[in-house]
Design a protein around this motif. Sequence first.
Motif, short mmCIF file in Angstrom:
data_model
loop_
_atom_site.label_atom_id
_atom_site.label_comp_id
_atom_site.label_asym_id
_atom_site.label_seq_id
_atom_site.Cartn_x
_atom_site.Cartn_y
_atom_site.Cartn_z
N GLU A 70 0.83 -1.20 0.00
CA GLU A 70 0.00 0.00 0.00
C GLU A 70 0.86 1.25 0.00
O GLU A 70 0.61 2.21 -0.75
N LYS A 71 1.90 1.26 0.82
CA LYS A 71 2.75 2.45 0.92
C LYS A 71 3.58 2.64 -0.35
O LYS A 71 3.84 3.76 -0.77
N ARG A 116 1.27 4.22 -2.81
CA ARG A 116 1.10 5.64 -2.51
C ARG A 116 2.31 6.44 -2.97
O ARG A 116 2.18 7.55 -3.49
N GLN A 117 3.51 5.87 -2.79
CA GLN A 117 4.71 6.56 -3.23
C GLN A 117 4.72 6.72 -4.74
O GLN A 117 5.09 7.78 -5.27
N TYR A 152 -2.16 14.40 -3.54
CA TYR A 152 -0.74 14.42 -3.91
C TYR A 152 -0.43 15.37 -5.06
O TYR A 152 0.71 15.39 -5.55
N PRO A 192 4.56 9.36 1.93
CA PRO A 192 3.84 8.09 1.93
C PRO A 192 4.70 6.86 1.87
O PRO A 192 4.25 5.76 2.10
#
Length: 234
Positions: free
Chosen positions: A38-39, A42-43, A69, A200
């Motif tokens: 998930e992270k 997000r990145q 973002y 993130p």
Amino acid sequence: MRIGAFHFTPRLVPTVAAVAMIALLVSLGRWQVARAGEKQARQALLEARMQEPVLRLSAPIADAAPVVYRHVAAEGRYVPEGQVFIDNRLHLGRAGFHVMTPLRLASGATVLVNRGWIARDAQYPKPPAVAVPEGRVTVAGLAATPPARYLELSTQTVSGNVWQNLSFARYREHVRIDVMPFEILVAPPAPGLAAVEEQPDAGVAKHQEYALTWFSLAVTVLVLWIVVNTKRIA
């Protein structure tokens, strides 16, 4: 079952215990892998959105997904009576507040602006005095959303203008201002405040390490189960 000079005879209680423990450890490992994924996603989204042109806010935006973002800019007037402080926010190891102030645009739409971080002072749990600029202002920064899951330290989640966490639904209910479903992490921050940045990808390696730990423990339990149930033939 005979394997060379050894006899493998699984017993019921150790087997049931091992199966339950392995299932739990594997489940924890898979959860950590999912959190890391998930992270990482997000990145990737952050890096892609960072390349898009600045979005100038004017009309209300009901869905945060296409905006989060992105670099955004907005012009309007701050609403001082809507300012709230989000407690227990860390900066360089110190506890303090995020200063959230609503900005009303010419269209009447309102967006919450995270104007920065400020440390607790001697009057805590009351927040420090943070002035709100008067007149028309222009702000710019990154559009972001607060965590969907968070820890509440007590049942008293709102105490005047000091809150434990930011929830847009909670804000609309308590402050009676219909804000858009995202905040602006303003850059540069207001005078006397420290910048609040979105990162993130923070913690991806930590989740991967935790996943490896859980999977390693599952393998250890499996090996121990085999050893406990294996005896050398006399």
